[in-house]
Design a protein around this motif. Structure first.
Motif, PDB file in Angstrom:
ATOM      1  N   LEU A   6       0.852  -1.175   0.000  1.00 40.04           N
ATOM      2  CA  LEU A   6       0.000   0.000   0.000  1.00 40.04           C
ATOM      3  C   LEU A   6       0.890   1.228   0.000  1.00 40.04           C
ATOM      4  O   LEU A   6       1.784   1.350   0.816  1.00 40.04           O
ATOM      5  CB  LEU A   6      -0.891  -0.010   1.246  1.00 40.04           C
ATOM      6  CG  LEU A   6      -1.925   1.082   1.377  1.00 40.04           C
ATOM      7  CD1 LEU A   6      -2.981   0.921   0.288  1.00 40.04           C
ATOM      8  CD2 LEU A   6      -2.599   0.993   2.735  1.00 40.04           C
ATOM      9  N   GLU A   8       0.995   5.334   0.181  1.00 42.18           N
ATOM     10  CA  GLU A   8       0.172   6.466   0.578  1.00 42.18           C
ATOM     11  C   GLU A   8       0.955   7.760   0.503  1.00 42.18           C
ATOM     12  O   GLU A   8       2.161   7.780   0.640  1.00 42.18           O
ATOM     13  CB  GLU A   8      -0.337   6.266   2.003  1.00 42.18           C
ATOM     14  CG  GLU A   8      -1.212   5.033   2.119  1.00 42.18           C
ATOM     15  CD  GLU A   8      -1.863   4.933   3.472  1.00 42.18           C
ATOM     16  OE1 GLU A   8      -2.166   5.987   4.055  1.00 42.18           O
ATOM     17  OE2 GLU A   8      -2.069   3.815   3.929  1.00 42.18           O
ATOM     18  N   THR A   9       0.242   8.826   0.288  1.00 45.90           N
ATOM     19  CA  THR A   9       0.868  10.138   0.280  1.00 45.90           C
ATOM     20  C   THR A   9       1.134  10.570   1.710  1.00 45.90           C
ATOM     21  O   THR A   9       0.761   9.892   2.656  1.00 45.90           O
ATOM     22  CB  THR A   9      -0.053  11.173  -0.407  1.00 45.90           C
ATOM     23  OG1 THR A   9      -1.263  11.219   0.331  1.00 45.90           O
ATOM     24  CG2 THR A   9      -0.305  10.823  -1.841  1.00 45.90           C
ATOM     25  N   GLN A  12      -2.458  10.756   4.782  1.00 48.73           N
ATOM     26  CA  GLN A  12      -3.130   9.488   4.552  1.00 48.73           C
ATOM     27  C   GLN A  12      -4.593   9.647   4.165  1.00 48.73           C
ATOM     28  O   GLN A  12      -5.131   8.798   3.482  1.00 48.73           O
ATOM     29  CB  GLN A  12      -3.028   8.605   5.789  1.00 48.73           C
ATOM     30  CG  GLN A  12      -1.626   8.135   6.047  1.00 48.73           C
ATOM     31  CD  GLN A  12      -1.555   7.228   7.240  1.00 48.73           C
ATOM     32  OE1 GLN A  12      -2.466   7.185   8.054  1.00 48.73           O
ATOM     33  NE2 GLN A  12      -0.476   6.502   7.345  1.00 48.73           N
ATOM     34  N   SER A  16      -4.837   6.924  -1.313  1.00 52.44           N
ATOM     35  CA  SER A  16      -4.056   5.706  -1.119  1.00 52.44           C
ATOM     36  C   SER A  16      -4.116   4.903  -2.410  1.00 52.44           C
ATOM     37  O   SER A  16      -5.080   4.994  -3.172  1.00 52.44           O
ATOM     38  CB  SER A  16      -4.575   4.879   0.062  1.00 52.44           C
ATOM     39  OG  SER A  16      -5.872   4.409  -0.192  1.00 52.44           O
ATOM     40  N   GLU A  18      -3.297   0.972  -4.002  1.00 50.57           N
ATOM     41  CA  GLU A  18      -3.032  -0.427  -3.712  1.00 50.57           C
ATOM     42  C   GLU A  18      -2.735  -1.129  -5.033  1.00 50.57           C
ATOM     43  O   GLU A  18      -3.494  -1.022  -5.989  1.00 50.57           O
ATOM     44  CB  GLU A  18      -4.265  -1.037  -3.046  1.00 50.57           C
ATOM     45  CG  GLU A  18      -4.044  -2.398  -2.475  1.00 50.57           C
ATOM     46  CD  GLU A  18      -5.255  -2.840  -1.686  1.00 50.57           C
ATOM     47  OE1 GLU A  18      -5.742  -3.935  -1.989  1.00 50.57           O
ATOM     48  OE2 GLU A  18      -5.711  -2.104  -0.790  1.00 50.57           O
ATOM     49  N   ASN A  41      -1.848  14.912  -5.193  1.00 47.19           N
ATOM     50  CA  ASN A  41      -1.639  13.469  -5.220  1.00 47.19           C
ATOM     51  C   ASN A  41      -1.277  12.908  -6.590  1.00 47.19           C
ATOM     52  O   ASN A  41      -0.901  11.748  -6.701  1.00 47.19           O
ATOM     53  CB  ASN A  41      -2.900  12.759  -4.729  1.00 47.19           C
ATOM     54  CG  ASN A  41      -3.254  13.182  -3.338  1.00 47.19           C
ATOM     55  OD1 ASN A  41      -2.404  13.198  -2.456  1.00 47.19           O
ATOM     56  ND2 ASN A  41      -4.500  13.553  -3.129  1.00 47.19           N
ATOM     57  N   LYS A  44       2.147  11.058  -7.110  1.00 43.20           N
ATOM     58  CA  LYS A  44       2.253   9.711  -6.542  1.00 43.20           C
ATOM     59  C   LYS A  44       1.614   8.686  -7.481  1.00 43.20           C
ATOM     60  O   LYS A  44       2.168   7.610  -7.701  1.00 43.20           O
ATOM     61  CB  LYS A  44       1.595   9.654  -5.167  1.00 43.20           C
ATOM     62  CG  LYS A  44       1.650   8.294  -4.521  1.00 43.20           C
ATOM     63  CD  LYS A  44       3.061   7.744  -4.405  1.00 43.20           C
ATOM     64  CE  LYS A  44       3.730   8.205  -3.156  1.00 43.20           C
ATOM     65  NZ  LYS A  44       5.047   7.557  -2.949  1.00 43.20           N
TER      66      LYS A  44
END
Length: 126
Positions: A6, A8-9, A12, A16, A18, A41, A44
């Protein structure tokens, strides 16, 4: 979806990601996103897609947007960058099961078919 890990940035509650576990002889990778896909985000998401493209060389990547409750123009721009990067390495990138909010943003921008989402949101739920 069984999770490989997982990601995450820093915040949280924002987003997120997955990534499913690699399976032998299956050339499709699934990434499930949850939260907000925006300017904060987007980097990411792009990083994760690029890592999957470079390290695993899948034939197709499916990004599940079921839990993406906010998608703005920066988030859409990120998805377009990911799509273009995937095409450069002969990988198909599609979006699946978009949350109604994300679905509507993609519908308004005319990008549903571009990302492989067809029909109406109601048809997607069936």
């Amino acid at each position: 979806m069984s999770a490989e890990h997982l990601l995450e940035t820093a915040r949280q509650d924002r987003l997120s990601l997955e990534i499913d576990s690699p399976r032998p002889h299956i050339d499709v990778r699934a990434i499930a996103a949850a939260g907000e896909l925006d300017a904060i985000n987007g980097a990411k998401v792009h990083q994760v897609v690029c890592e999957v493209l470079l390290q695993q060389r899948p034939r197709r990547i499916e990004i599940d947007l079921r839990e993406v409750r906010f998608l703005d123009s920066a988030g859409i721009r990120t998805l377009l960058r990911c799509h273009a990067d995937a095409r450069r390495v002969n990988c198909e990138l599609t979006l699946t099961d978009a949350h109604p909010t994300a679905y509507r943003a993609l519908q308004i921008t005319g990008l549903l078919a571009h990302f492989g989402l067809t029909g109406t949101r109601d048809q997607q739920d069936r």
